[in-house]
Design a protein around this motif. Sequence first.
Motif, PDB file in Angstrom:
ATOM      1  N   ILE A  68      25.054  78.078 118.116  1.00 60.62           N
ATOM      2  CA  ILE A  68      23.861  77.060 118.432  1.00 60.62           C
ATOM      3  C   ILE A  68      23.457  75.642 117.663  1.00 60.62           C
ATOM      4  N   GLY A  69      23.408  76.387 116.011  1.00 58.62           N
ATOM      5  CA  GLY A  69      22.556  75.877 114.908  1.00 58.62           C
ATOM      6  C   GLY A  69      23.390  73.911 115.002  1.00 58.62           C
ATOM      7  N   SER A  70      24.455  74.040 115.655  1.00 58.67           N
ATOM      8  CA  SER A  70      24.323  72.406 115.383  1.00 58.67           C
ATOM      9  C   SER A  70      23.908  71.483 116.658  1.00 58.67           C
ATOM     10  N   PHE A  71      23.397  72.168 117.052  1.00 61.97           N
ATOM     11  CA  PHE A  71      22.356  71.651 118.676  1.00 61.97           C
ATOM     12  C   PHE A  71      21.592  71.446 118.020  1.00 61.97           C
ATOM     13  N   LEU A  72      20.435  72.468 117.203  1.00 64.82           N
ATOM     14  CA  LEU A  72      18.938  72.256 116.850  1.00 64.82           C
ATOM     15  C   LEU A  72      18.954  71.569 115.339  1.00 64.82           C
ATOM     16  N   THR A  73      17.505  71.026 115.858  1.00 61.77           N
ATOM     17  CA  THR A  73      17.191  70.277 114.339  1.00 61.77           C
ATOM     18  C   THR A  73      16.841  71.345 113.013  1.00 61.77           C
ATOM     19  N   ASP A  74      16.263  70.951 112.127  1.00 63.69           N
ATOM     20  CA  ASP A  74      15.920  72.010 111.091  1.00 63.69           C
ATOM     21  C   ASP A  74      14.863  71.884 111.142  1.00 63.69           C
ATOM     22  N   GLY A  75      13.835  71.540 112.507  1.00 61.08           N
ATOM     23  CA  GLY A  75      12.469  72.602 112.553  1.00 61.08           C
ATOM     24  C   GLY A  75      12.421  74.036 113.206  1.00 61.08           C
ATOM     25  N   ILE A  76      14.229  74.470 113.164  1.00 65.61           N
ATOM     26  CA  ILE A  76      13.578  75.606 113.858  1.00 65.61           C
ATOM     27  C   ILE A  76      14.523  76.149 112.886  1.00 65.61           C
ATOM     28  N   THR A  77      14.545  78.380 112.563  1.00 67.90           N
ATOM     29  CA  THR A  77      15.945  79.060 112.572  1.00 67.90           C
ATOM     30  C   THR A  77      16.130  79.816 113.189  1.00 67.90           C
ATOM     31  N   VAL A  78      17.117  79.989 112.465  1.00 64.74           N
ATOM     32  CA  VAL A  78      18.247  80.524 113.877  1.00 64.74           C
ATOM     33  C   VAL A  78      19.210  81.968 112.901  1.00 64.74           C
ATOM     34  N   ASP A  79      17.879  83.100 113.949  1.00 64.86           N
ATOM     35  CA  ASP A  79      18.410  84.561 113.149  1.00 64.86           C
ATOM     36  C   ASP A  79      19.284  85.144 114.388  1.00 64.86           C
ATOM     37  N   ASN A  80      20.220  84.858 114.391  1.00 68.96           N
ATOM     38  CA  ASN A  80      20.777  85.823 115.590  1.00 68.96           C
ATOM     39  C   ASN A  80      21.354  87.431 114.727  1.00 68.96           C
ATOM     40  N   ARG A  81      20.511  88.076 116.157  1.00 71.99           N
ATOM     41  CA  ARG A  81      20.967  89.088 115.811  1.00 71.99           C
ATOM     42  C   ARG A  81      21.848  89.500 117.235  1.00 71.99           C
ATOM     43  N   LYS A  86       5.734  78.920 106.904  1.00 68.48           N
ATOM     44  CA  LYS A  86       5.333  79.963 107.457  1.00 68.48           C
ATOM     45  C   LYS A  86       5.305  79.420 109.386  1.00 68.48           C
ATOM     46  N   ALA A  87       5.277  78.149 109.466  1.00 64.50           N
ATOM     47  CA  ALA A  87       4.996  77.771 110.728  1.00 64.50           C
ATOM     48  C   ALA A  87       5.861  77.293 111.275  1.00 64.50           C
ATOM     49  N   LYS A  88       7.470  77.738 110.358  1.00 66.16           N
ATOM     50  CA  LYS A  88       8.430  76.547 111.228  1.00 66.16           C
ATOM     51  C   LYS A  88       8.634  78.435 111.783  1.00 66.16           C
ATOM     52  N   PRO A  89       8.809  78.123 113.116  1.00 66.66           N
ATOM     53  CA  PRO A  89       9.376  78.824 114.144  1.00 66.66           C
ATOM     54  C   PRO A  89      10.833  79.480 113.920  1.00 66.66           C
ATOM     55  N   ASP A 115       7.797  81.751 118.110  1.00 66.94           N
ATOM     56  CA  ASP A 115       9.004  82.717 117.895  1.00 66.94           C
ATOM     57  C   ASP A 115       9.343  82.128 119.243  1.00 66.94           C
ATOM     58  N   PHE A 116      11.112  81.919 119.378  1.00 63.45           N
ATOM     59  CA  PHE A 116      11.611  81.879 120.424  1.00 63.45           C
ATOM     60  C   PHE A 116      12.662  83.570 120.675  1.00 63.45           C
ATOM     61  N   VAL A 117      13.185  83.560 121.692  1.00 65.54           N
ATOM     62  CA  VAL A 117      14.108  84.794 121.962  1.00 65.54           C
ATOM     63  C   VAL A 117      14.625  84.658 123.065  1.00 65.54           C
ATOM     64  N   LEU A 118      16.078  84.539 123.100  1.00 71.70           N
ATOM     65  CA  LEU A 118      17.240  84.177 124.081  1.00 71.70           C
ATOM     66  C   LEU A 118      18.098  85.499 124.113  1.00 71.70           C
ATOM     67  N   ILE A 119      17.937  86.139 125.311  1.00 71.91           N
ATOM     68  CA  ILE A 119      18.288  87.165 125.556  1.00 71.91           C
ATOM     69  C   ILE A 119      18.919  87.600 126.464  1.00 71.91           C
ATOM     70  N   GLU A 120      20.170  87.850 125.933  1.00 76.93           N
ATOM     71  CA  GLU A 120      21.340  87.768 126.990  1.00 76.93           C
ATOM     72  C   GLU A 120      22.422  88.475 126.380  1.00 76.93           C
ATOM     73  N   PHE A 121      22.548  90.041 127.842  1.00 76.17           N
ATOM     74  CA  PHE A 121      23.357  91.107 127.551  1.00 76.17           C
ATOM     75  C   PHE A 121      24.023  91.070 128.230  1.00 76.17           C
ATOM     76  N   GLY A 122      25.184  92.500 129.466  1.00 78.79           N
ATOM     77  CA  GLY A 122      25.895  92.507 130.182  1.00 78.79           C
ATOM     78  C   GLY A 122      26.842  93.107 130.178  1.00 78.79           C
TER      79      GLY A 122
END
Length: 238
Positions: A45-58, A15-18, A85-92
Amino acid sequence: MLTAFFGVATITAQKAKPVLYIIGDSTAANKQPKAFPETGWGMEIGSFLTDGITVDNRAVNGRSTKSFINENKWQAVADKLQPGDFVLIEFGHNDEKTDKPEVGTTLVEYKANLIKFVQETQAKKANPILLTPIMRRSFKNGVFKDTHLGYPDVVRKLADSLHLPLIDMQRKTEKLIVGLGDEASKKLFNYVEPGHVNYPDGKKDDTHLSPEGAKAVAGLVAEGIKETHTDLTKYLKK
């Protein structure tokens, strides 16, 4: 009793995994096999990140800040957000389509919607990171032209006024595209020769990315993450 104790400890650790959420449009979205070779940078993007974080692409094709909210796609993310948790916000790309009222936004509406994402993320003690939209490949007589009007500036000014981390993907991708030039930059985008199983008539698409382009753009996002000096940087691969 000892087994039960370790079981609880394992669940707590999981549960602690962001989670790194990506919200945005087709430039970032996961693609169906029928769209290949079109690829969203969020798929890479996941290929640049460790397995310490989960990517959820919405991110979803064709969405703007307005339609992402109105279709409850944002609410589905907000409901799941956990502290850390983190949220990357990209619209336009679609907000600028003011001739399409279901997606188009004024600059004022665009700003208000971005503020909603930010404030509701922060309310959950999660971490918003703003991204300007990536560039389209847009050359005329060999000269590159920006197509995004005032939307990226709204993101920059908002990040500055609210003291938020910003990844300026507009400028990063412009440098990449212009550096390659008019012809060579086609490899970053969904250019397909006729006869492809998914594109029998071929495709010349200056908005959506190829696998190579998605990898390159994801690399620029990772570079931008490092430059934010946020806690997200510790999940970047060395």
